[in-house]
Design a protein around this motif. Structure first.
Motif, PDB file in Angstrom:
ATOM      1  N   ILE A  32      -2.721   5.179   5.014  1.00 36.86           N
ATOM      2  CA  ILE A  32      -1.500   5.198   4.198  1.00 36.86           C
ATOM      3  C   ILE A  32      -1.215   6.617   3.708  1.00 36.86           C
ATOM      4  O   ILE A  32      -0.077   7.104   3.774  1.00 36.86           O
ATOM      5  N   ILE A  33      -2.253   7.300   3.229  1.00 37.82           N
ATOM      6  CA  ILE A  33      -2.106   8.677   2.738  1.00 37.82           C
ATOM      7  C   ILE A  33      -1.647   9.593   3.877  1.00 37.82           C
ATOM      8  O   ILE A  33      -0.756  10.427   3.703  1.00 37.82           O
ATOM      9  N   ALA A  34      -2.247   9.420   5.043  1.00 37.84           N
ATOM     10  CA  ALA A  34      -1.892  10.253   6.195  1.00 37.84           C
ATOM     11  C   ALA A  34      -0.423  10.073   6.567  1.00 37.84           C
ATOM     12  O   ALA A  34       0.276  11.048   6.875  1.00 37.84           O
ATOM     13  N   SER A  35       0.060   8.851   6.526  1.00 39.75           N
ATOM     14  CA  SER A  35       1.458   8.581   6.854  1.00 39.75           C
ATOM     15  C   SER A  35       2.396   9.298   5.883  1.00 39.75           C
ATOM     16  O   SER A  35       3.423   9.870   6.294  1.00 39.75           O
ATOM     17  N   CYS A 157       0.518  23.346  -1.239  1.00 38.72           N
ATOM     18  CA  CYS A 157      -0.817  22.830  -1.017  1.00 38.72           C
ATOM     19  C   CYS A 157      -0.942  21.457  -1.679  1.00 38.72           C
ATOM     20  O   CYS A 157      -0.718  21.324  -2.883  1.00 38.72           O
ATOM     21  N   TYR A 158      -1.282  20.446  -0.876  1.00 43.52           N
ATOM     22  CA  TYR A 158      -1.363  19.079  -1.377  1.00 43.52           C
ATOM     23  C   TYR A 158      -2.800  18.565  -1.351  1.00 43.52           C
ATOM     24  O   TYR A 158      -3.507  18.721  -0.344  1.00 43.52           O
ATOM     25  N   LEU A 159      -3.212  17.966  -2.453  1.00 45.24           N
ATOM     26  CA  LEU A 159      -4.467  17.226  -2.485  1.00 45.24           C
ATOM     27  C   LEU A 159      -4.246  15.886  -1.805  1.00 45.24           C
ATOM     28  O   LEU A 159      -3.288  15.173  -2.128  1.00 45.24           O
ATOM     29  N   VAL A 160      -5.121  15.532  -0.871  1.00 41.71           N
ATOM     30  CA  VAL A 160      -5.041  14.219  -0.227  1.00 41.71           C
ATOM     31  C   VAL A 160      -6.334  13.475  -0.565  1.00 41.71           C
ATOM     32  O   VAL A 160      -7.425  13.898  -0.203  1.00 41.71           O
ATOM     33  N   ALA A 161      -6.201  12.362  -1.275  1.00 46.16           N
ATOM     34  CA  ALA A 161      -7.392  11.636  -1.718  1.00 46.16           C
ATOM     35  C   ALA A 161      -7.031  10.224  -2.153  1.00 46.16           C
ATOM     36  O   ALA A 161      -5.954   9.993  -2.715  1.00 46.16           O
ATOM     37  N   ILE A 184      -1.297  13.363  -3.033  1.00 52.81           N
ATOM     38  CA  ILE A 184      -0.905  12.248  -2.180  1.00 52.81           C
ATOM     39  C   ILE A 184      -2.005  11.201  -2.222  1.00 52.81           C
ATOM     40  O   ILE A 184      -3.133  11.443  -1.767  1.00 52.81           O
ATOM     41  N   GLY A 185      -1.684  10.035  -2.792  1.00 50.32           N
ATOM     42  CA  GLY A 185      -2.618   8.919  -2.849  1.00 50.32           C
ATOM     43  C   GLY A 185      -2.048   7.717  -2.121  1.00 50.32           C
ATOM     44  O   GLY A 185      -0.931   7.754  -1.605  1.00 50.32           O
ATOM     45  N   GLU A 186      -2.817   6.623  -2.097  1.00 47.97           N
ATOM     46  CA  GLU A 186      -2.399   5.471  -1.300  1.00 47.97           C
ATOM     47  C   GLU A 186      -1.470   4.516  -2.034  1.00 47.97           C
ATOM     48  O   GLU A 186      -0.783   3.717  -1.409  1.00 47.97           O
ATOM     49  N   ILE A 204       3.777  13.747  -7.379  1.00 49.47           N
ATOM     50  CA  ILE A 204       2.958  12.617  -6.956  1.00 49.47           C
ATOM     51  C   ILE A 204       3.672  11.878  -5.841  1.00 49.47           C
ATOM     52  O   ILE A 204       4.817  11.467  -5.974  1.00 49.47           O
ATOM     53  N   ILE A 205       2.990  11.744  -4.708  1.00 49.49           N
ATOM     54  CA  ILE A 205       3.590  11.105  -3.537  1.00 49.49           C
ATOM     55  C   ILE A 205       2.827   9.814  -3.213  1.00 49.49           C
ATOM     56  O   ILE A 205       1.617   9.837  -3.128  1.00 49.49           O
TER      57      ILE A 205
END
Length: 205
Positions: A32-35, A157-161, A184-186, A204-205
């Motif tokens: 979901i985060i990757a999308s 720069c985005y945190l993905v977690a 970017i969270g799920e 927040i995405i």
């Protein structure tokens, strides 16, 4: 966890240091985060994908969608994705000191190479994020220093977690939440996480 005047969430350090230990954890959330992350890309972008199982999912989507971007990465699994087949992706691999647990190259030699780039976007994985002091952590010092260099070389720069990382801690602080463009969270964050992250100025995405 009780503190003077109230309570805060108890924090955990799970010590999942190896990529192989993490790749199957929260697989649905990572997709979901990757999308969401891929939706930020435009053709012609130069992006950095650091050593992160979520970034591996981002790379898989870029490959499937055949998006014409340049990927710079230090993660071996991402490099191997693009070994075969016809695709529009331009791949640049960063070398350096090989860390088997991290499945990639980190440290001084990698940092020297990254220093010469300017990325339109970067996606950074993390072990933990603390909304109370803003600290963003990893387990390995050289990994943290490499991530920091990527952050400094990035326009955005985005945190993905996964949201769970808001309750976790690593051992080495490599950044502060205020240094990132967004998180970017799920799924939608609840209180007090959403409000606090927005206080640090993150999208927040």
């Amino acid at each position: 966890k009780r503190v003077h005047g109230g309570a805060i969430n108890a924090r955990v350090n799970l010590h999942h240091t190896n990529v192989s230990q993490r790749v199957e954890l929260y697989s649905k959330e990572k997709k979901i985060i990757a999308s969401k992350a891929v939706n930020l890309l435009e053709e012609g972008y130069v992006i950095f994908l650091d050593i992160s199982t979520i970034n591996l999912e981002i790379a898989k989507l870029i490959f499937e969608k055949n998006i014409a971007v340049t990927i710079v990465t230090n993660m071996i699994d991402i490099m191997q994705l693009f070994r075969h087949g016809e695709h529009k992706v331009n791949l640049i691999f960063i070398g350096g000191h090989f860390n088997r647990a991290k499945d990639g190259f980190i440290g001084t030699l990698a940092i020297e190479q990254i220093h010469n780039y300017r990325f339109d976007l970067s996606f950074i994985g993390t072990v933990g994020m603390n909304i109370h002091d803003g600290k963003v952590t990893t387990y390995d010092v050289e990994d943290g220093l490499t991530k920091k260099e990527v952050m400094d070389a990035s326009k955005k720069c985005y945190l993905v977690a996964e949201n769970e990382k808001l309750n976790l801690d690593g051992n080495y602080v490599f950044g502060h939440l205020s240094e990132f463009t967004g998180y970017i969270g799920e799924q939608e964050l609840g209180s007090p996480f959403k409000e606090k992250i927005m206080e640090y100025g993150l999208e927040i995405i």
